[in-house]
Design a protein around this motif. Structure first.
Motif, mmCIF file in Angstrom:
data_model
loop_
_atom_site.group_PDB
_atom_site.id
_atom_site.type_symbol
_atom_site.label_atom_id
_atom_site.label_comp_id
_atom_site.label_asym_id
_atom_site.label_seq_id
_atom_site.Cartn_x
_atom_site.Cartn_y
_atom_site.Cartn_z
ATOM 1 N N GLU A 240 0.826 -1.205 0.000
ATOM 2 C CA GLU A 240 0.000 0.000 0.000
ATOM 3 C C GLU A 240 0.861 1.256 0.000
ATOM 4 O OE1 GLU A 240 -4.260 -0.617 2.032
ATOM 5 O OE2 GLU A 240 -2.601 -0.845 3.446
ATOM 6 N N CYS A 241 1.922 1.238 0.790
ATOM 7 C CA CYS A 241 2.823 2.393 0.830
ATOM 8 C C CYS A 241 3.597 2.532 -0.467
ATOM 9 C CB CYS A 241 3.792 2.248 2.007
ATOM 10 S SG CYS A 241 2.993 2.316 3.630
ATOM 11 N N LEU A 242 3.938 1.404 -1.051
ATOM 12 C CA LEU A 242 4.629 1.420 -2.344
ATOM 13 C C LEU A 242 3.772 2.094 -3.407
ATOM 14 C CD1 LEU A 242 7.087 0.454 -3.966
ATOM 15 C CD2 LEU A 242 5.941 -1.728 -4.272
ATOM 16 N N SER A 243 2.488 1.823 -3.385
ATOM 17 C CA SER A 243 1.585 2.453 -4.352
ATOM 18 C C SER A 243 1.514 3.965 -4.139
ATOM 19 C CB SER A 243 0.189 1.838 -4.248
ATOM 20 O OG SER A 243 -0.449 2.194 -3.030
ATOM 21 N N GLN A 244 1.684 4.412 -2.883
ATOM 22 C CA GLN A 244 1.656 5.840 -2.604
ATOM 23 C C GLN A 244 2.856 6.554 -3.229
ATOM 24 O OE1 GLN A 244 1.368 6.256 1.645
ATOM 25 N NE2 GLN A 244 -0.760 5.605 1.721
ATOM 26 N N LEU A 245 4.007 5.895 -3.276
ATOM 27 C CA LEU A 245 5.173 6.481 -3.932
ATOM 28 C C LEU A 245 4.878 6.758 -5.400
ATOM 29 C CD1 LEU A 245 8.101 4.293 -2.496
ATOM 30 C CD2 LEU A 245 7.648 6.700 -1.973
ATOM 31 N N PHE A 246 4.326 5.753 -6.073
ATOM 32 C CA PHE A 246 4.009 5.922 -7.492
ATOM 33 C C PHE A 246 2.919 6.976 -7.677
ATOM 34 C CE2 PHE A 246 1.654 4.971 -11.351
ATOM 35 C CZ PHE A 246 2.670 4.867 -12.280
ATOM 36 N N ASP A 247 1.890 6.931 -6.844
ATOM 37 C CA ASP A 247 0.797 7.889 -6.977
ATOM 38 C C ASP A 247 1.277 9.324 -6.793
ATOM 39 O OD1 ASP A 247 -0.951 5.848 -7.430
ATOM 40 O OD2 ASP A 247 -1.881 5.879 -5.440
ATOM 41 N N TYR A 248 2.155 9.533 -5.836
ATOM 42 C CA TYR A 248 2.652 10.889 -5.573
ATOM 43 C C TYR A 248 3.483 11.386 -6.756
ATOM 44 C CZ TYR A 248 4.431 14.791 -2.749
ATOM 45 O OH TYR A 248 4.732 16.036 -2.258
ATOM 46 N N TYR A 249 4.294 10.511 -7.311
ATOM 47 C CA TYR A 249 5.109 10.872 -8.471
ATOM 48 C C TYR A 249 4.219 11.159 -9.682
ATOM 49 C CZ TYR A 249 8.991 10.667 -11.795
ATOM 50 O OH TYR A 249 9.914 10.971 -12.763
ATOM 51 N N LEU A 250 3.231 10.303 -9.896
ATOM 52 C CA LEU A 250 2.289 10.497 -10.999
ATOM 53 C C LEU A 250 1.576 11.839 -10.879
ATOM 54 C CD1 LEU A 250 0.305 9.750 -13.295
ATOM 55 C CD2 LEU A 250 -0.975 8.387 -11.629
ATOM 56 N N TYR A 251 1.080 12.154 -9.694
ATOM 57 C CA TYR A 251 0.334 13.392 -9.522
ATOM 58 C C TYR A 251 1.246 14.601 -9.721
ATOM 59 C CZ TYR A 251 -3.178 16.658 -7.905
ATOM 60 O OH TYR A 251 -4.087 17.676 -7.855
ATOM 61 N N ALA A 252 2.498 14.515 -9.287
ATOM 62 C CA ALA A 252 3.424 15.636 -9.451
ATOM 63 C C ALA A 252 3.679 15.927 -10.929
ATOM 64 C CB ALA A 252 4.740 15.341 -8.730
ATOM 65 N N VAL A 253 3.902 14.891 -11.719
ATOM 66 C CA VAL A 253 4.117 15.089 -13.157
ATOM 67 C C VAL A 253 2.872 15.700 -13.803
ATOM 68 C CG1 VAL A 253 4.519 13.910 -15.358
ATOM 69 C CG2 VAL A 253 5.838 13.259 -13.334
ATOM 70 N N TYR A 254 1.712 15.211 -13.425
ATOM 71 C CA TYR A 254 0.458 15.785 -13.926
ATOM 72 C C TYR A 254 0.322 17.241 -13.500
ATOM 73 C CZ TYR A 254 -4.438 17.102 -13.123
ATOM 74 O OH TYR A 254 -5.619 17.798 -13.028
ATOM 75 N N ASP A 255 0.595 17.523 -12.234
ATOM 76 C CA ASP A 255 0.421 18.869 -11.692
ATOM 77 C C ASP A 255 1.397 19.858 -12.327
ATOM 78 O OD1 ASP A 255 -0.900 20.645 -10.038
ATOM 79 O OD2 ASP A 255 0.529 20.388 -8.393
ATOM 80 N N PHE A 256 2.637 19.423 -12.558
ATOM 81 C CA PHE A 256 3.667 20.305 -13.103
ATOM 82 C C PHE A 256 3.460 20.585 -14.598
ATOM 83 C CE2 PHE A 256 7.082 18.711 -9.875
ATOM 84 C CZ PHE A 256 6.350 19.271 -8.850
#
Length: 391
Positions: A240-256
């Motif tokens: 579950e925590c591993l998925s949070q790493l990917f999700d946070y990275y994904l959202y940052a690329v989208y946001d930027f």
């Protein structure tokens, strides 16, 4: 075996492992897991009390470890210049130190319910250590370097004359010198040594387009997977925590690189599935504006980590037509994300084997948006084409 458990358990519970270094903690987990495996093979007992003790300690340790990694990832994202990190075309994640533990895995690790811990060591422990070897004595392995940076032959660009001349320079003169009046390093003292961090043209690069932050996330992935394989009772918590790493990275690329385009340019939109995933990440993982942020930048509520939204590095210019509106940065960011997603997909068989069958639905849901991250290409490409057409 019960007697052994009662003797070992106080040592496991009596130490606060929350501040252990990662390698030290993995070392302890490996020894206890091996002891449990011997007990299972020797007398058929599962060492339930000892496993529960290690589960408690592991959850306590990993909670602290994961919070630190999420905060570290935010810092990496906010200082990332989204320049190309020149890795070789032959680069694979198994070349990284964090994935070397997988070299002993000839096949995906069986499900925890279908195996004893001893099988993780490649068959019978008693047969493996039939000689005078001690199963609890760690075999020292030679430290291997990581040779995956593509220097592009830059190290050969320094002539023999320059090398020989540098040897004649006193050590004192090699140290950094800053002019007190101008604050600059004199031109004749500036280092001419090549560095792999130097920005390179993406057109001549043959390896995957990666950013430094992508490599950091991949290293985190290796550490998390190693913990899942060593102590399977907390494997799903780690996943579950591993998925949070990917999700946070994904959202940052989208946001930027994408969110502003969706808000300002008509006709550009994401797929419904990716939009739903991004909204879920924003609600479950990111601080909302009305929420109070702790001093560390992290907030834990009901065992759920929440992280502040990352801010793009100010040096990243997405408005300059001379750089095609940040095209190199956008390429590196999105290609890095797609590469990261492909590495998650390649590890799916191992991830599936490490968690109980009842939890497989989580993997299905998680990979449903891992598979579609390439949809971020379209908004950026459409915007660049529209901008160039208006010049």
């Amino acid at each position: 075996m019960q007697d052994v458990q009662q003797k070992v358990r106080p040592y496991v519970l009596g130490v606060d492992m929350a501040h252990f270094k990662y390698d030290d903690f993995i070392h302890v987990l490996g020894i206890v897991s091996r002891l449990i495996g011997i007990g299972v093979e020797f007398c058929g007992e599962g060492s339930d009390s000892l496993q529960e003790s290690m589960r408690q300690q592991s959850l306590k340790y990993f909670k602290s470890y994961h919070q630190a990694r999420m905060d570290e990832l935010r810092i990496f994202l906010e200082t990332e210049a989204w320049e190309l990190c020149p890795v070789r075309s032959s680069f694979t994640i198994r070349k990284l130190r964090e994935f070397r533990f997988m070299r002993t895995l000839t096949a995906p690790i069986p499900s925890p319910k279908a195996t004893s811990p001893s099988r993780s060591y490649g068959g019978s422990i008693f047969l493996k250590f039939a000689s005078d070897e001690n199963p609890f004595e760690e075999q020292e392995e030679e430290e291997e370097g990581e040779d995956f940076i593509d220097t592009g032959g830059m190290e050969d660009a320094v002539s023999d004359e320059e090398k020989n001349g540098d040897e004649d320079v006193a050590e004192e003169l090699k140290k950094d010198y800053v002019d007190e009046q101008t604050g600059e390093v004199p031109r004749h003292l500036r280092s001419a040594a090549p560095s792999y961090q130097r920005q390179r043209s993406t057109s001549s690069h043959k390896g995957p387009l990666l950013s430094n932050t992508t490599l950091t996330v991949i290293r985190f992935l290796g550490n998390y997977m190693q913990m899942m394989s060593v102590l399977q009772p907390i494997a799903f918590d780690v996943l579950e925590c591993l998925s949070q790493l990917f999700d946070y990275y994904l959202y940052a690329v989208y946001d930027f690189f994408t969110k502003d385009l969706l808000e300002s340019v008509e006709g550009i939109e994401l797929s419904a599935k990716l939009t739903t995933s991004l909204k879920r990440i924003e609600e479950n993982l990111l601080h909302q504006q009305q929420e109070l942020v702790s001093l560390s930048g992290l907030q834990v509520t009901e065992d759920r980590v929440k992280v502040p939204r990352a801010s793009v590095n100010p040096i990243v210019d997405l408005e300059n037509p001379n750089t095609l509106y940040g095209l190199p940065c956008r390429m590196v960011a999105i290609e890095s994300l797609v590469f990261l997603a492909s590495q998650f997909e390649s590890l799916l068989p191992y991830l599936e084997s490490l968690i109980p069958d009842a939890k497989r639905s989580f993997l299905t849901q998680f990979f449903s948006h891992v598979h579609i991250v390439h949809n971020l290409y379209l908004p950026s490409c459409t915007y660049i084409i529209m901008s160039l057409a208006s010049i």
